[in-house]
Design a protein around this motif. Structure first.
Motif, PDB file in Angstrom:
ATOM      1  N   GLU A 144       0.825  -1.206   0.000  1.00  0.00           N
ATOM      2  CA  GLU A 144       0.000   0.000   0.000  1.00  0.00           C
ATOM      3  C   GLU A 144       0.860   1.258   0.000  1.00  0.00           C
TER       4      GLU A 144
ATOM      5  N   ARG B 128       2.156   1.731  -3.533  1.00  0.00           N
ATOM      6  CA  ARG B 128       1.068   2.143  -4.430  1.00  0.00           C
ATOM      7  C   ARG B 128       0.848   3.654  -4.344  1.00  0.00           C
TER       8      ARG B 128
ATOM      9  N   ASP C  67       3.699   5.929  -5.795  1.00  0.00           N
ATOM     10  CA  ASP C  67       3.624   6.105  -7.251  1.00  0.00           C
ATOM     11  C   ASP C  67       2.611   7.187  -7.623  1.00  0.00           C
TER      12      ASP C  67
END
Length: 366
Positions: A72, A75, A78
């Motif tokens: 997480e 993620r 990014d």
């Protein structure tokens, strides 16, 4: 060992304080990436947007997926890069906050924390608790600095379910006793330094505040109102506990929590409730005076914190499972070894059983 004291650069607490977010955060940047749980998003987004009306500050909102895991964190990193954001904001409970802190650290960006519940003391600390995708404890991540700004809106906190306030008091309950254990054994704090008088004083004030205002604050929050007692307990569970724990150190109570996360029966038991029970176990381990243990038990009973294994999820005592949890809690590097003389899994197992029996005894007297 050199003494060390750390804290957030700015701590702000008041009813509806999120409406003043712009005043306390725009010195950090002009493009905010806001990570929030679904519930926290619904509660806080209108206030955040209102605070930044008629400004050029860019706000990007991202829903947290629910687990403070490496997956997480990566993620969201990014997404932050894609948006070119220069300030990270974590809004919600402990796992959301821990994820936001990790993202800010790895992206080398300032961090603003807005807790919507007081279930843990995560908002003020320079660390994150990282879990696996399955929810088991994985590791601590330690950071060189504390959050830049922590904003606690007591109107938001008071409108959350009262159980979260109880969880926060449970987490805060261990602060003084764990710091005291570290002081006795000359163990380092979470800031990897010696314990200052100021740091230890915060832990003691935290405990004293819980005893004096905890029950009154709970009754107010059950009616979703903010009173002076609520303000004091929110500060105790957020700032006094967070800064106190970081500068005072951890001992057995949090290691016991880590150990119990491997038990399926405790999967849905909150961090604060397990730390509260772990605090009682630590006092038994240390051979604390009966009067002190009784004081903690009385507090737990007054606000609904657990004093038996059944209350943390283990309705039937399974010796093999408890020993497994004890071994995890006593693993190399765990803070339980800050107890003077150290603790073996066998000693911890015995203390857990003894604490459970003590709790049952007190329950029978009610």
């Amino acid at each position: 060992m050199e003494k060390l004291m750390r804290a957030p650069s700015r701590y702000v607490q008041d009813k509806d304080v999120i409406l003043k977010m712009k005043d306390h955060t725009t010195m950090l940047g002009d493009s905010f990436y806001i990570i929030a749980s679904k519930t926290a998003m619904k509660v806080t987004r209108p206030k955040i947007e209102k605070s930044f009306e008629e400004t050029d500050v860019k706000l990007v909102f991202e829903t947290f997926n629910g687990e403070s895991s490496k997956g997480e964190i990566n993620r969201i990193r990014d997404l932050v890069k894609e948006n070119g954001s220069n300030v990270i904001v974590g809004v919600g409970g402990g796992k959301t906050i821990d994820t936001a802190k990790a993202v800010a650290y790895f992206e080398k960006l300032p961090i603003v924390i807005i807790p919507t519940v007081t279930a843990t003391d995560a908002p003020c600390t320079a660390l994150s608790v990282i879990y696996t995708d399955e929810g088991e404890f994985s590791e601590y991540l330690f950071y060189p600095t504390n959050p830049d700004v922590v904003m606690v809106d007591t109107a938001v906190v008071a409108n959350a379910p009262a159980r979260f306030l109880v969880d926060g008091m449970g987490d805060a309950l261990g602060t003084y006793f764990e710091a005291r254990a570290c002081l006795r054994s000359n163990s380092p704090s979470l800031a990897f330094g010696g314990i200052t008088q100021a740091g230890f004083a915060l832990t003691k004030l935290c405990y004293e505040t819980l005893l004096e205002y905890g029950y009154e604050a709970l009754l107010a929050v059950e009616k979703k109102v903010v009173t002076p007692a609520v303000e004091k307990i929110v500060e105790a569970a957020t700032y006094l506990s967070g800064v106190g724990a970081e500068n005072g150190g951890l001992a057995a109570a949090h290691s016991i929590y880590n150990g119990f996360t491997v038990l399926e029966e405790c999967e849905y038991t909150s961090h604060g409730r397990l730390v509260a029970f772990g605090t009682l176990v630590q006092l038994v381990l240390e051979g604390s005076p009966t009067e002190e243990i009784e004081e903690v038990i009385d507090f737990c009973l007054s606000v609904g914190l657990p004093i038996t294994l059944e209350e943390v999820g283990t309705k039937e005592i399974d010796g093999k499972k408890l020993m497994k949890a004890s071994k995890v809690a006593c693993a190399e590097g765990e803070s339980i070894h800050h107890i003077l003389g150290g603790v073996t899994p066998e000693q911890l197992f015995d203390a857990i059983i003894a604490t459970d029996n003590l709790g049952k005894h007190y329950k029978d007297l009610i």
